[in-house]
Scaffold this motif. Sequence first.
Motif, PDB file in Angstrom:
ATOM      1  N   ARG A 178       2.246   1.876  -3.501  1.00 26.78           N
ATOM      2  CA  ARG A 178       1.235   2.492  -4.363  1.00 26.78           C
ATOM      3  C   ARG A 178       1.066   3.972  -4.023  1.00 26.78           C
ATOM      4  O   ARG A 178       0.943   4.819  -4.928  1.00 26.78           O
ATOM      5  CB  ARG A 178      -0.083   1.749  -4.207  1.00 26.78           C
ATOM      6  CG  ARG A 178      -1.229   2.353  -5.009  1.00 26.78           C
ATOM      7  CD  ARG A 178      -2.392   1.388  -5.098  1.00 26.78           C
ATOM      8  NE  ARG A 178      -2.671   0.767  -3.795  1.00 26.78           N
ATOM      9  CZ  ARG A 178      -3.408  -0.325  -3.653  1.00 26.78           C
ATOM     10  NH1 ARG A 178      -3.912  -0.935  -4.717  1.00 26.78           N
ATOM     11  NH2 ARG A 178      -3.638  -0.825  -2.447  1.00 26.78           N
TER      12      ARG A 178
ATOM     13  N   LEU B  33       2.150  -2.400  -8.734  1.00 30.40           N
ATOM     14  CA  LEU B  33       1.906  -1.244  -7.885  1.00 30.40           C
ATOM     15  C   LEU B  33       3.002  -0.189  -8.004  1.00 30.40           C
ATOM     16  O   LEU B  33       2.908   0.864  -7.385  1.00 30.40           O
ATOM     17  CB  LEU B  33       1.769  -1.689  -6.421  1.00 30.40           C
ATOM     18  CG  LEU B  33       0.553  -2.572  -6.126  1.00 30.40           C
ATOM     19  CD1 LEU B  33       0.567  -3.033  -4.679  1.00 30.40           C
ATOM     20  CD2 LEU B  33      -0.738  -1.833  -6.431  1.00 30.40           C
TER      21      LEU B  33
ATOM     22  N   ASP C  45       0.825  -1.204   0.000  1.00 34.71           N
ATOM     23  CA  ASP C  45       0.000   0.000   0.000  1.00 34.71           C
ATOM     24  C   ASP C  45       0.862   1.258   0.000  1.00 34.71           C
ATOM     25  O   ASP C  45       0.544   2.254  -0.655  1.00 34.71           O
ATOM     26  CB  ASP C  45      -0.925   0.010   1.224  1.00 34.71           C
ATOM     27  CG  ASP C  45      -2.026  -1.032   1.115  1.00 34.71           C
ATOM     28  OD1 ASP C  45      -2.383  -1.403  -0.028  1.00 34.71           O
ATOM     29  OD2 ASP C  45      -2.530  -1.482   2.162  1.00 34.71           O
TER      30      ASP C  45
ATOM     31  N   ARG D 295       4.025   6.038  -5.306  1.00 30.87           N
ATOM     32  CA  ARG D 295       4.011   6.159  -6.757  1.00 30.87           C
ATOM     33  C   ARG D 295       3.043   7.234  -7.259  1.00 30.87           C
ATOM     34  O   ARG D 295       3.170   7.718  -8.372  1.00 30.87           O
ATOM     35  CB  ARG D 295       3.638   4.824  -7.398  1.00 30.87           C
ATOM     36  CG  ARG D 295       4.820   3.929  -7.631  1.00 30.87           C
ATOM     37  CD  ARG D 295       5.756   4.516  -8.702  1.00 30.87           C
ATOM     38  NE  ARG D 295       7.045   3.819  -8.654  1.00 30.87           N
ATOM     39  CZ  ARG D 295       8.097   4.261  -8.004  1.00 30.87           C
ATOM     40  NH1 ARG D 295       8.052   5.406  -7.354  1.00 30.87           N
ATOM     41  NH2 ARG D 295       9.227   3.585  -8.019  1.00 30.87           N
ATOM     42  N   ARG D 296       2.085   7.625  -6.428  1.00 31.32           N
ATOM     43  CA  ARG D 296       1.157   8.672  -6.855  1.00 31.32           C
ATOM     44  C   ARG D 296       1.850  10.023  -6.965  1.00 31.32           C
ATOM     45  O   ARG D 296       1.409  10.891  -7.713  1.00 31.32           O
ATOM     46  CB  ARG D 296      -0.011   8.784  -5.864  1.00 31.32           C
ATOM     47  CG  ARG D 296      -0.926   7.565  -5.822  1.00 31.32           C
ATOM     48  CD  ARG D 296      -2.198   7.876  -5.056  1.00 31.32           C
ATOM     49  NE  ARG D 296      -3.012   6.689  -4.873  1.00 31.32           N
ATOM     50  CZ  ARG D 296      -3.191   6.069  -3.712  1.00 31.32           C
ATOM     51  NH1 ARG D 296      -2.617   6.554  -2.611  1.00 31.32           N
ATOM     52  NH2 ARG D 296      -3.946   4.992  -3.637  1.00 31.32           N
TER      53      ARG D 296
END
Length: 293
Positions: free
Chosen positions: A122, A150, A119, A125-126
């Motif tokens: 992810r 992810l 999590d 990476r945003r």
Amino acid sequence: MPADGQRLAACPLVRVQACEPLMSKYVSTGALALHAVCCAVMGREQASSMDDCPAATEPHILVVEDDTGTRTLLVRFLGENGFRATGARNAAEMWEALEGIIIDLVLMDVMLPGTSGLDLCRAVRRTSAVPIIMVTARGGETDRVLGLELGADDYVPKPFSRPELLARIRAVLRRGRGIVEEPSGARTRRLRFASWVLDTARHELKAPDGAVVEISGAEYAVLLAFLEHPQRVMTRDRILELSRNRVGEVFDRSVDVLVGRLRRKLGAPEEASELIKTVRGAGYLFAADVSRE
């Protein structure tokens, strides 16, 4: 400033601005002790001596691991092999480090308390393209592919050998810095396709509106392989061969993952699928015309 004070100021584990009043008072009588106090206040691991604080030019690795013993060993091991290393016990410490320090690579355990490593990967990476290596005892192919999906750049199953870990870290850092071996004598700097531009000198992908789209080193290598062989069906093995020449280890299923990530970054699903077409039973075909500058 005394030599010990200069090393303290260069130490990436210390927020110098917060420690300056202490430095001027105590550096002559115990800089190493102050270094230990500052690291303790920050809740992070420290080098074993002031000489273990590398110069600021060394790659800085953030070790996200909840097990104190493992985290301490990894930080020490990385410090002994030419890296700066900061330890983080959980998501909160990871975010604090990413906001306050320039990090070159994140080494992240999957099984973290609270928010899992997957999590966190992810979430990172945003907002960031910082290279991420996932470390976990769950080493099955499904788990590796999920991590790559992810946004992870590599996946190291436990137990791992120290030389292997160092090799993977160095390979991922080379990708992230765009250290790519181009064909000798190559003069092409920009590759244009469907109003997109890949600048091979700057390791930069620009969208049709001129915005820079962040891509990882592995994504760059696969995209470059497509652009150098447009309108030609390439098997996964061929893509693997071309990618390995540039970035080191890439395994079979990761080709599908990287193609999926590239498609998401190249625009709407329909448009991206038209650029990189799946040829059932054969591989992939990059369908756009490519011009070189």
